[in-house]
Design a protein around this motif. Structure first.
Motif, PDB file in Angstrom:
ATOM      1  N   ALA A 117      24.334  53.380  23.848  1.00  0.00           N
ATOM      2  CA  ALA A 117      25.300  53.161  22.773  1.00  0.00           C
ATOM      3  C   ALA A 117      26.565  52.469  23.273  1.00  0.00           C
ATOM      4  N   ALA A 118      26.792  52.450  24.569  1.00  0.00           N
ATOM      5  CA  ALA A 118      28.019  51.888  25.117  1.00  0.00           C
ATOM      6  C   ALA A 118      28.040  50.370  24.969  1.00  0.00           C
ATOM      7  N   VAL A 119      29.199  49.888  24.607  1.00  0.00           N
ATOM      8  CA  VAL A 119      29.408  48.441  24.483  1.00  0.00           C
ATOM      9  C   VAL A 119      30.640  48.077  25.307  1.00  0.00           C
ATOM     10  N   PRO A 120      30.756  46.832  25.682  1.00  0.00           N
ATOM     11  CA  PRO A 120      31.944  46.412  26.431  1.00  0.00           C
ATOM     12  C   PRO A 120      33.215  46.639  25.604  1.00  0.00           C
ATOM     13  N   PRO A 121      34.344  46.752  26.272  1.00  0.00           N
ATOM     14  CA  PRO A 121      35.579  47.158  25.591  1.00  0.00           C
ATOM     15  C   PRO A 121      36.139  46.151  24.586  1.00  0.00           C
ATOM     16  N   TRP A 122      35.688  44.933  24.598  1.00  0.00           N
ATOM     17  CA  TRP A 122      36.230  43.934  23.672  1.00  0.00           C
ATOM     18  C   TRP A 122      35.495  43.910  22.327  1.00  0.00           C
ATOM     19  N   VAL A 123      34.356  44.544  22.239  1.00  0.00           N
ATOM     20  CA  VAL A 123      33.536  44.497  21.032  1.00  0.00           C
ATOM     21  C   VAL A 123      34.266  45.158  19.860  1.00  0.00           C
ATOM     22  N   GLY A 124      34.348  44.423  18.757  1.00  0.00           N
ATOM     23  CA  GLY A 124      34.939  44.964  17.539  1.00  0.00           C
ATOM     24  C   GLY A 124      36.399  44.601  17.328  1.00  0.00           C
ATOM     25  N   TYR A 125      36.994  43.865  18.237  1.00  0.00           N
ATOM     26  CA  TYR A 125      38.398  43.476  18.090  1.00  0.00           C
ATOM     27  C   TYR A 125      38.504  42.106  17.434  1.00  0.00           C
ATOM     28  N   ASN A 126      39.636  41.850  16.793  1.00  0.00           N
ATOM     29  CA  ASN A 126      39.844  40.581  16.084  1.00  0.00           C
ATOM     30  C   ASN A 126      39.700  39.377  17.004  1.00  0.00           C
ATOM     31  N   GLU A 127      40.371  39.420  18.115  1.00  0.00           N
ATOM     32  CA  GLU A 127      40.346  38.310  19.071  1.00  0.00           C
ATOM     33  C   GLU A 127      39.312  38.577  20.157  1.00  0.00           C
ATOM     34  N   GLU A 128      38.090  38.827  19.738  1.00  0.00           N
ATOM     35  CA  GLU A 128      37.052  39.295  20.658  1.00  0.00           C
ATOM     36  C   GLU A 128      36.794  38.336  21.816  1.00  0.00           C
ATOM     37  N   GLU A 129      36.644  37.060  21.548  1.00  0.00           N
ATOM     38  CA  GLU A 129      36.330  36.092  22.605  1.00  0.00           C
ATOM     39  C   GLU A 129      37.471  35.948  23.605  1.00  0.00           C
ATOM     40  N   GLN A 130      38.694  35.907  23.089  1.00  0.00           N
ATOM     41  CA  GLN A 130      39.854  35.807  23.966  1.00  0.00           C
ATOM     42  C   GLN A 130      39.978  37.059  24.830  1.00  0.00           C
ATOM     43  N   MET A 131      39.793  38.214  24.208  1.00  0.00           N
ATOM     44  CA  MET A 131      39.877  39.476  24.941  1.00  0.00           C
ATOM     45  C   MET A 131      38.756  39.554  25.982  1.00  0.00           C
ATOM     46  N   LYS A 132      37.567  39.119  25.621  1.00  0.00           N
ATOM     47  CA  LYS A 132      36.446  39.135  26.554  1.00  0.00           C
ATOM     48  C   LYS A 132      36.773  38.297  27.788  1.00  0.00           C
ATOM     49  N   ALA A 133      37.309  37.105  27.578  1.00  0.00           N
ATOM     50  CA  ALA A 133      37.653  36.219  28.691  1.00  0.00           C
ATOM     51  C   ALA A 133      38.699  36.872  29.597  1.00  0.00           C
ATOM     52  N   GLN A 134      39.701  37.513  29.008  1.00  0.00           N
ATOM     53  CA  GLN A 134      40.744  38.161  29.802  1.00  0.00           C
ATOM     54  C   GLN A 134      40.194  39.344  30.589  1.00  0.00           C
ATOM     55  N   ILE A 135      39.353  40.133  29.965  1.00  0.00           N
ATOM     56  CA  ILE A 135      38.786  41.305  30.654  1.00  0.00           C
ATOM     57  C   ILE A 135      37.841  40.870  31.770  1.00  0.00           C
ATOM     58  N   LEU A 136      37.029  39.861  31.516  1.00  0.00           N
ATOM     59  CA  LEU A 136      36.126  39.377  32.562  1.00  0.00           C
ATOM     60  C   LEU A 136      36.905  38.770  33.727  1.00  0.00           C
ATOM     61  N   GLU A 137      38.070  38.259  33.452  1.00  0.00           N
ATOM     62  CA  GLU A 137      38.909  37.663  34.502  1.00  0.00           C
ATOM     63  C   GLU A 137      39.492  38.730  35.441  1.00  0.00           C
ATOM     64  N   LEU A 138      39.530  39.964  35.014  1.00  0.00           N
ATOM     65  CA  LEU A 138      40.061  41.038  35.867  1.00  0.00           C
ATOM     66  C   LEU A 138      39.305  41.152  37.189  1.00  0.00           C
ATOM     67  N   SER A 139      38.025  40.871  37.166  1.00  0.00           N
ATOM     68  CA  SER A 139      37.216  41.017  38.380  1.00  0.00           C
ATOM     69  C   SER A 139      37.448  39.899  39.389  1.00  0.00           C
ATOM     70  N   ALA A 140      38.256  38.917  39.038  1.00  0.00           N
ATOM     71  CA  ALA A 140      38.544  37.819  39.965  1.00  0.00           C
ATOM     72  C   ALA A 140      39.537  38.235  41.047  1.00  0.00           C
ATOM     73  N   ASP A 141      40.269  39.322  40.826  1.00  0.00           N
ATOM     74  CA  ASP A 141      41.290  39.753  41.783  1.00  0.00           C
ATOM     75  C   ASP A 141      41.128  41.250  42.069  1.00  0.00           C
ATOM     76  N   SER A 142      40.842  41.578  43.304  1.00  0.00           N
ATOM     77  CA  SER A 142      40.597  42.979  43.672  1.00  0.00           C
ATOM     78  C   SER A 142      41.818  43.865  43.458  1.00  0.00           C
ATOM     79  N   ARG A 143      43.006  43.285  43.421  1.00  0.00           N
ATOM     80  CA  ARG A 143      44.211  44.101  43.196  1.00  0.00           C
ATOM     81  C   ARG A 143      44.154  44.817  41.850  1.00  0.00           C
ATOM     82  N   ASN A 144      43.409  44.264  40.901  1.00  0.00           N
ATOM     83  CA  ASN A 144      43.297  44.900  39.583  1.00  0.00           C
ATOM     84  C   ASN A 144      42.612  46.263  39.631  1.00  0.00           C
ATOM     85  N   VAL A 145      41.813  46.497  40.649  1.00  0.00           N
ATOM     86  CA  VAL A 145      41.150  47.796  40.776  1.00  0.00           C
ATOM     87  C   VAL A 145      41.664  48.622  41.952  1.00  0.00           C
TER      88      VAL A 145
END
Length: 178
Positions: free
Chosen positions: A59-87
């Motif tokens: 039942a789990a879906v990625p965190p951007w699903v269901g938001y108005n700006e879904e594509e923009q949010m998806k791109a921003q969230i996927l970009e988090l993995s580009a920098d290890s400092r984010n985790v």
């Protein structure tokens, strides 16, 4: 009736022996049943837990699903993995961010399916540099910030559109009056 003390003793011993044998069989059967019923109960509970985990995982879906700006949010969230400092970096001190690892875990697994870079980052960092729970805590804190920013932008755009349409309608009414 018994004729001697000896016969009474033999009869009593016989009755006690029969009773002991019966009780022994009863205890033996209960002891044999109890571990199996305990094991069966444990297996039933384990199966229920497994079914619930599979259901949550499915039942789990990625965190951007269901938001108005879904594509923009998806791109921003996927970009988090580009920098290890984010985790690796914790949220700033004093920031209230409620995180429940158990509830977030299915979404985390959905994220790993969506983002190969995040999979590699997790593989490289957990547990060498950060614990599993801290990895996801820091990740979902950044996701929270992205969601919050997106919602505020969406709200600002809605308000801007509302004010713009009010001015246009007012302008149209004003021009008709002249």
């Amino acid at each position: 009736m018994y004729t001697s003390v000896h016969e009474v003793s033999v009869g009593l011993v016989k009755n006690v022996s029969e009773y002991a044998a019966t009780m022994g069989e009863t205890v033996k059967s209960r002891v044999q049943e109890t571990p199996m019923s305990f094991v069966n109960q444990f297996q039933d509970e384990q199966e229920k837990f497994s079914r619930e985990q599979r259901r949550l995982k499915d039942a789990a879906v990625p965190p951007w699903v269901g938001y108005n700006e879904e594509e923009q949010m998806k791109a921003q969230i996927l970009e988090l993995s580009a920098d290890s400092r984010n985790v690796l970096r914790n949220p700033p001190p004093g920031i209230q961010f409620n995180f429940d690892f158990a509830k977030s875990y299915p979404v985390a697994m959905a994220m790993l399916k969506e983002d190969a870079r995040l999979q590699k980052l997790r593989f490289d960092l957990v547990p060498k540099k950060v614990s599993e729970e801290k990895f996801w805590h820091n990740f979902f804190y950044r996701v929270f910030l992205i969601k919050q920013s997106s919602q505020l932008s969406s709200l600002a755009n809605d308000k801007k559109d509302s004010v713009s349409s009010d001015r246009t309608e007012g302008g149209d009414i004003y021009h008709r009056g002249n």
